[in-house]
Motif scaffolding. Sequence first.
Motif, mmCIF file in Angstrom:
data_model
loop_
_atom_site.group_PDB
_atom_site.id
_atom_site.type_symbol
_atom_site.label_atom_id
_atom_site.label_comp_id
_atom_site.label_asym_id
_atom_site.label_seq_id
_atom_site.Cartn_x
_atom_site.Cartn_y
_atom_site.Cartn_z
ATOM 1 N N PRO A 1 35.873 77.370 -45.912
ATOM 2 C CA PRO A 1 36.370 77.646 -44.556
ATOM 3 C C PRO A 1 35.718 76.723 -43.528
ATOM 4 O O PRO A 1 34.598 76.243 -43.735
ATOM 5 N N GLU A 2 36.392 76.514 -42.424
ATOM 6 C CA GLU A 2 35.921 75.607 -41.379
ATOM 7 C C GLU A 2 34.498 75.894 -40.916
ATOM 8 O O GLU A 2 33.727 74.991 -40.691
ATOM 9 N N LYS A 3 34.136 77.136 -40.752
ATOM 10 C CA LYS A 3 32.836 77.483 -40.177
ATOM 11 C C LYS A 3 31.707 77.535 -41.204
ATOM 12 O O LYS A 3 30.589 77.890 -40.874
ATOM 13 N N TYR A 4 32.002 77.172 -42.426
ATOM 14 C CA TYR A 4 30.983 77.189 -43.481
ATOM 15 C C TYR A 4 30.475 75.778 -43.707
ATOM 16 O O TYR A 4 31.198 74.912 -44.177
ATOM 17 N N ASP A 5 29.229 75.531 -43.342
ATOM 18 C CA ASP A 5 28.604 74.245 -43.629
ATOM 19 C C ASP A 5 27.994 74.326 -45.014
ATOM 20 O O ASP A 5 27.088 75.125 -45.260
ATOM 21 N N PRO B 1 31.011 82.372 -44.020
ATOM 22 C CA PRO B 1 31.350 83.096 -42.799
ATOM 23 C C PRO B 1 32.105 84.409 -42.967
ATOM 24 O O PRO B 1 32.239 85.162 -42.035
ATOM 25 N N GLU B 2 32.614 84.679 -44.133
ATOM 26 C CA GLU B 2 33.415 85.876 -44.308
ATOM 27 C C GLU B 2 33.316 86.344 -45.749
ATOM 28 O O GLU B 2 32.878 85.612 -46.621
ATOM 29 N N ASP C 1 25.411 81.716 -45.929
ATOM 30 C CA ASP C 1 26.026 81.234 -44.698
ATOM 31 C C ASP C 1 27.547 81.306 -44.721
ATOM 32 O O ASP C 1 28.191 80.925 -43.758
#
Length: 74
Positions: free
Chosen positions: A5-9, A40-41, A38
């Motif tokens: 996902p986008e928010k997962y570095d 995000p979901e 980390d």
Amino acid sequence: HVAAPEKYDITVTSAWDGIHMEESKHYTGKAFDLRTRDFPEKGVDKWAGRIQEYLGEDYYVLLEPTHLHMQYNE
């Protein structure tokens, strides 16, 4: 798509370094771990399944309590 996902570095927590089982693929550079705390979901298990499906039988993907382990099996 197997991308995170986008928010997962993506953070690689171990490659050929660290302490692993004696026969670990980490020591030959054929395994690495990704941090999952980390993520995000909920759904990291589904993501791991998609990665396994994408990589195919030559790879082994295992969701551990703190990380996602991936290795190449020759």
